[in-house]
Design an enzyme around this catalytic site. Sequence first.
Site, PDB file in Angstrom:
ATOM      1  N   SER A  68       0.794  -1.234   0.000  1.00 16.10           N
ATOM      2  CA  SER A  68       0.000   0.000   0.000  1.00 16.10           C
ATOM      3  C   SER A  68       0.828   1.288   0.000  1.00 16.10           C
ATOM      4  O   SER A  68       0.259   2.368  -0.113  1.00 16.10           O
ATOM      5  CB  SER A  68      -0.961   0.008   1.186  1.00 16.10           C
ATOM      6  OG  SER A  68      -2.070  -0.820   0.926  1.00 16.10           O
ATOM      7  N   LYS A 196       3.296   6.742   4.963  1.00 14.87           N
ATOM      8  CA  LYS A 196       2.368   5.763   4.381  1.00 14.87           C
ATOM      9  C   LYS A 196       2.880   4.377   4.712  1.00 14.87           C
ATOM     10  O   LYS A 196       4.074   4.111   4.599  1.00 14.87           O
ATOM     11  CB  LYS A 196       2.247   5.925   2.856  1.00 14.87           C
ATOM     12  CG  LYS A 196       1.220   4.967   2.247  1.00 14.87           C
ATOM     13  CD  LYS A 196      -0.179   5.365   2.622  1.00 14.87           C
ATOM     14  CE  LYS A 196      -1.217   4.281   2.309  1.00 14.87           C
ATOM     15  NZ  LYS A 196      -1.270   3.207   3.327  1.00 14.87           N
TER      16      LYS A 196
END
Length: 258
Positions: A68, A196
């Site tokens: 991701s 992230k």
Amino acid sequence: MRKLLLVFSVGLFFAACSPNNVKENKALGKYFDSAGVKGTFALFDNGAGDFTIYNLNRYKDSAYSPASTFKVVHSLIALETGVVSDEKMAIQLDSAVTMENAFKNSIVPYYQEVARRIGKDTMQLWLDSLQYGNHTIGKSIDSFWLNNTIKLTPDEQLGIMKRLFFNQLPFQKRTHEIVKRMMLRESNANYQLSYKTGLTYKENGDLLGWVVGWIEENKHPYFFVLNVEGPSNIPMEETRISLLKKILSNQGFFEGKR
């Protein structure tokens, strides 16, 4: 979509630096050992141009699925092409989900739909132009960043973070700024932490985790990448963030004194 005229490599960040500016910190291995994982960590002090790295070979020579963390580049492409108008744009899944929510909570179906709307040809054009990892999509436009098809090194990840922060990727300033807003996770008087995460399985069944981003103290950015892997029974979601914060604390962060 804006025409792409130049090849813009996001990798080879470490290779452009002098060996004199690289410090290997083997003592950081104790944090990996105590968590029951192996991996690599790198911190780049932008002001001084210095690297602190644990496990240098893994950092620069080994490539992995972005999982991701690909949502960073995925979001940039989606915004730049107009497939997604801004971070508040919703796509109807089981309920309406915005890009901002999907980004921060790693809601895979949102980005799978975005990938299908971008299309394979356009996605490939951007990955080739960015020279993103091995820039390989394979047969599945909606899962190549999860299934070990596309891979990149931790060094390439760090290069993306630095260029994103300084609006140096081949996207409009507005596109950069939207993604940077989505990456901000903690902000107080002492520091701002933007990152992230990523999580997937390697071909051997091990869990692979990422945390990529930067921390700012006194308006000074430090870029980092954490890459970890371990057995499938490890709670990797919590482990990677705990590990990151222990290492950053060891390096003197979170008190506003850097």
